[in-house]
Design a protein around this motif. Structure first.
Motif, PDB file in Angstrom:
ATOM      1  N   LEU A  18       0.739  -1.497   0.045  1.00 44.24           N
ATOM      2  CA  LEU A  18      -0.239  -0.086   0.214  1.00 44.24           C
ATOM      3  C   LEU A  18       0.900   1.034  -0.104  1.00 44.24           C
ATOM      4  CD1 LEU A  18      -3.002  -0.615   2.667  1.00 44.24           C
ATOM      5  CD2 LEU A  18      -2.429  -1.018   0.373  1.00 44.24           C
ATOM      6  N   HIS A  19       0.801   1.792  -0.896  1.00 44.97           N
ATOM      7  CA  HIS A  19       1.333   3.186  -0.798  1.00 44.97           C
ATOM      8  C   HIS A  19       1.276   3.863  -0.261  1.00 44.97           C
ATOM      9  CE1 HIS A  19       3.385   6.676  -3.280  1.00 44.97           C
ATOM     10  NE2 HIS A  19       4.048   6.294  -3.567  1.00 44.97           N
ATOM     11  N   PRO A  20       1.506   4.987  -0.001  1.00 46.34           N
ATOM     12  CA  PRO A  20       1.234   5.866   1.475  1.00 46.34           C
ATOM     13  C   PRO A  20       0.398   7.113   1.026  1.00 46.34           C
ATOM     14  CG  PRO A  20       3.422   6.660   0.964  1.00 46.34           C
ATOM     15  CD  PRO A  20       3.555   4.771   0.578  1.00 46.34           C
ATOM     16  N   GLY A  47       6.412  -3.381  -1.534  1.00 48.81           N
ATOM     17  CA  GLY A  47       6.195  -1.821  -1.982  1.00 48.81           C
ATOM     18  C   GLY A  47       5.403  -1.149  -2.928  1.00 48.81           C
ATOM     19  N   GLU A  48       4.999  -0.155  -3.253  1.00 48.33           N
ATOM     20  CA  GLU A  48       6.306   0.760  -2.595  1.00 48.33           C
ATOM     21  C   GLU A  48       5.144   1.345  -1.062  1.00 48.33           C
ATOM     22  OE1 GLU A  48       6.785   4.185  -3.740  1.00 48.33           O
ATOM     23  OE2 GLU A  48       7.259   3.802  -6.009  1.00 48.33           O
ATOM     24  N   CYS A  49       5.920   1.094  -0.022  1.00 49.81           N
ATOM     25  CA  CYS A  49       4.768   2.019   1.067  1.00 49.81           C
ATOM     26  C   CYS A  49       5.901   2.058   2.190  1.00 49.81           C
ATOM     27  CB  CYS A  49       5.363   0.687   2.203  1.00 49.81           C
ATOM     28  SG  CYS A  49       6.473  -0.554   2.576  1.00 49.81           S
ATOM     29  N   VAL A  82      10.876   1.568  -0.301  1.00 47.10           N
ATOM     30  CA  VAL A  82      10.337   2.344   0.650  1.00 47.10           C
ATOM     31  C   VAL A  82      10.444   3.472  -0.031  1.00 47.10           C
ATOM     32  CG1 VAL A  82      11.047   3.867   2.931  1.00 47.10           C
ATOM     33  CG2 VAL A  82      11.132   1.124   2.475  1.00 47.10           C
ATOM     34  N   HIS A  83       8.925   3.990   0.123  1.00 43.77           N
ATOM     35  CA  HIS A  83       8.793   5.513   0.176  1.00 43.77           C
ATOM     36  C   HIS A  83       8.856   6.816   1.350  1.00 43.77           C
ATOM     37  CE1 HIS A  83       6.520   8.774  -2.676  1.00 43.77           C
ATOM     38  NE2 HIS A  83       5.855   8.996  -1.532  1.00 43.77           N
ATOM     39  N   ALA A  84       9.548   7.930   0.915  1.00 43.28           N
ATOM     40  CA  ALA A  84       9.946   8.470   1.872  1.00 43.28           C
ATOM     41  C   ALA A  84       9.807  10.112   1.893  1.00 43.28           C
ATOM     42  CB  ALA A  84      11.281   7.748   2.720  1.00 43.28           C
ATOM     43  N   LEU A 105      15.689   3.354   0.195  1.00 35.85           N
ATOM     44  CA  LEU A 105      14.776   4.247   0.139  1.00 35.85           C
ATOM     45  C   LEU A 105      14.755   4.505  -1.429  1.00 35.85           C
ATOM     46  CD1 LEU A 105      15.989   6.579   2.762  1.00 35.85           C
ATOM     47  CD2 LEU A 105      13.740   4.951   3.307  1.00 35.85           C
ATOM     48  N   HIS A 106      13.877   4.581  -2.315  1.00 34.02           N
ATOM     49  CA  HIS A 106      13.246   5.076  -3.792  1.00 34.02           C
ATOM     50  C   HIS A 106      13.598   6.083  -4.010  1.00 34.02           C
ATOM     51  CE1 HIS A 106      10.291   5.630  -5.745  1.00 34.02           C
ATOM     52  NE2 HIS A 106       9.393   6.019  -4.569  1.00 34.02           N
ATOM     53  N   SER A 107      13.950   6.752  -4.817  1.00 36.48           N
ATOM     54  CA  SER A 107      13.813   7.905  -5.111  1.00 36.48           C
ATOM     55  C   SER A 107      14.489   9.334  -4.410  1.00 36.48           C
ATOM     56  CB  SER A 107      12.456   8.322  -5.729  1.00 36.48           C
ATOM     57  OG  SER A 107      12.157   8.070  -6.817  1.00 36.48           O
TER      58      SER A 107
HETATM   59 ZN   LIG Z   1       7.559   6.401  -4.364  1.00 34.57          ZN
END
Ligand SMILES: [Zn+2]
Length: 197
Positions: A18-20, A47-49, A82-84, A105-107
């Motif tokens: 589940l994406h945030p 992910g992305e989560c 991980v989307h942060a 930690l993506h992008s």
């Molecule tokens: Zn992302």
């Protein structure tokens, strides 16, 4: 995505989670559904989560669901994307559990300080084409150890696969190394990252 992975098993690895940005309308059975999908797709990543302070999604909900994803990554031994975004402070509560899973930690869009903190807990760091526009791009590129570096398109949001070669060229330049050598290392890291234990 799982259909594509079934059709092109040597080219597509799905990631499930589940994406945030999209937590508020998620089914109350999301955890059970995700577990079923993970069981049906033994090579799928999680992910992305993650956490995103720029989105109007309640912080507690984001943190609660992110914690569940880390738990599942541990339980199913899957790597995690991980989307942060603007979430350095929030991440503080998660480093010790993240340390127990393989995660990226993506992008990456933070400071060198965050990058070093993440590395100390075992993170991989992924740059996308937009990372090049950041003021601290050169410092970031120099701060990532070669064996922790990944590159991505983050398409269609921040680029497309064709942009990755220019990104790789710029990273190689910052690191003062040959593009070929960098590309080989990133490819090796990518294979290692997605390899489900
Ligand atoms: Zn992302």
């Amino acid at each position: 995505m799982c259909k594509l992975a079934a059709e092109f098993p040597s080219r597509v690895v799905p990631a499930l989670g589940l994406h945030p940005w999209y937590l508020q309308n998620c089914s109350k059975d999301w955890r059970k559904n995700l577990q079923e999908l993970l069981e049906q797709n033994p090579k799928a990543l999680i992910g992305e989560c993650g956490l995103d302070r720029l989105k109007d999604v309640p912080p507690n909900l984001q943190k609660e669901i992110f914690a569940e994803h880390i738990y599942l990554a541990k339980e199913y031994k899957r790597p995690m994307l991980v989307h942060a975004v603007k979430a350095q402070n929030w991440l503080e509560g998660f480093w010790t559990s993240l340390k127990e899973v393989r995660f990226v930690l993506h992008s990456f869009s933070g400071s060198v300080e965050l990058l070093e903190r993440a590395l100390s807990f075992g993170a991989y760091i992924s740059f996308c084409p937009q990372t090049r526009a950041r003021k601290n791009f050169k410092e970031l590129a120099q701060a990532v150890p070669l064996q922790k570096l990944l590159l991505e398109s983050d398409g269609p949001y921040q680029g497309n696969p064709a942009d990755i070669s220019a990104l790789a060229k710029d990273v190689a330049e910052c690191k003062n190394m040959e593009l070929k050598e960098l590309a080989a290392e990133v490819y090796k890291n990518s294979r290692e990252f997605i390899d489900v234990r």
